[in-house]
Write a protein that holds these residues in place. Structure first.
Motif, PDB file in Angstrom:
ATOM      1  N   ILE A   1       0.839  -1.198   0.000  1.00 19.24           N
ATOM      2  CA  ILE A   1       0.000   0.000   0.000  1.00 19.24           C
ATOM      3  C   ILE A   1       0.874   1.248   0.000  1.00 19.24           C
TER       4      ILE A   1
ATOM      5  N   ASN B   1      -7.930  -1.627   3.685  1.00 15.37           N
ATOM      6  CA  ASN B   1      -7.986  -0.358   2.947  1.00 15.37           C
ATOM      7  C   ASN B   1      -9.088   0.541   3.493  1.00 15.37           C
TER       8      ASN B   1
ATOM      9  N   SER C   1      -2.841   0.261  -3.989  1.00 19.36           N
ATOM     10  CA  SER C   1      -2.942  -0.911  -3.134  1.00 19.36           C
ATOM     11  C   SER C   1      -2.994  -2.152  -4.009  1.00 19.36           C
TER      12      SER C   1
END
Length: 305
Positions: free
Chosen positions: A227, A269, A282
């Protein structure tokens, strides 16, 4: 823990440039230590200082726990750059010269070493007609003839075909397992290096970035969620306090790699975004060993938060 080699801030300066910059390395007894770095990173210069082929500008080293390097180096075998052999002689003739120069009285040592490295059937064939693999095995025989306890090998599989690489790899494992020889080896063929090394050191621009073991390397190469965020500190806080995630690290460029609960990537997320973190990228990722090494060499490695 018994150490074969320990260096403390070992440095070599050429023309004002630090080819090796304060390298502190530890090689333990029984290690096959994989020394990794790009061309010009300082690997060969470091190995030359260990072997006595170059004098350090600064720093110190111990071999076999002692600072008397002249005596300790008699227990080292080296293969740095090209093997120093006579091309118009046979393998046996080359080894005989080395044996006599070293004052080894037993003539049988030559035949035994040729057999050990698999060159006993080379006969009267001149070295100039050897394959690259045969030349490298002869170079190893030269470095081994006085039965060293420590081998320093600079790119011993460079330029070899797959069969030659396999031959050298099997020989190194045999030396380590049967003769208990500790080995410091550099190589550009990182996938092959990972098949023999028990420990690694990464050098970049003369600086030893980090050292780690083979098991730790396997752990680092497992699958992860990668990420890119705007605020690493905030993201780390959410991962640890809200999601109870502790197995992660951070790369340059505000990139986090999460190594647990990756099956819940979407939820991770969402929780990061809800907590005020902006995510620009991501994805699920998983490096092979060579990919991981290249990531270290290109990006300077990871750091824990």
């Amino acid at each position: 823990m018994e150490y074969i080699l320990k260096t403390e801030k070992l440095t070599k300066i050429y023309g004002g440039v630090k080819a090796v910059n304060e390298v502190s390395m530890s090689v333990r007894k029984g290690d096959i230590y994989g020394f990794i770095g790009k061309n010009g990173a300082g690997k060969t210069t470091f190995m030359k200082m260990i072997s006595g082929l170059a004098a350090p500008t600064a720093g110190s080293m111990e071999l076999f726990g002692k600072s008397d390097l002249e005596q300790a180096r008699k227990r080292i075998g080296t293969l740095i750059e090209n093997p120093g052999v006579y091309p118009n002689m046979t393998a046996e003739e080359n080894l005989e010269i080395v044996r006599r120069n070293l004052g080894i009285p037993e003539r049988a040592a030559t035949r035994e070493m040729l057999e050990f490295v698999g060159l006993d059937s080379a006969g009267k064939k001149k070295v100039k007609n050897f394959s690259m693999g045969m030349k490298q095995r002869l170079g190893l025989a030269v470095s081994l003839i006085r039965n060293p306890d420590f081998l320093v090998l600079d790119e011993p599989i460079n330029g070899l075909d797959p069969a030659g690489i396999k031959e050298v790899r099997e020989l190194l494992l045999k030396l380590n397992r049967e003769k208990q020889i500790t080995i410091l080896i550099s190589s550009h063929i990182l996938g092959e290096l990972s098949k023999v090394a028990t420990r690694y050191g990464i050098i970049r621009d003369g600086v030893l970035m980090e050292e780690f073991g083979a098991k730790e390397l396997e752990e680092r190469c497992r699958k992860c969620q990668k990420i890119t965020v705007n605020d690493v500190g905030l993201a780390a806080s959410i991962l640890e306090k809200k999601l109870s995630i502790s197995h992660y690290d951070v790369l340059e460029g505000n990139v986090l790699r999460i190594f647990e609960r990756i099956e819940n990537a979407a939820q991770i997320n969402r929780d990061l975004i809800t907590g005020g973190v902006e995510i620009t990228e991501s994805c699920l990722s998983g490096l092979d060993l060579e990919g991981y090494f290249m990531d270290l060499l290109e990006n300077g490695g990871s750091r824990n938060v």
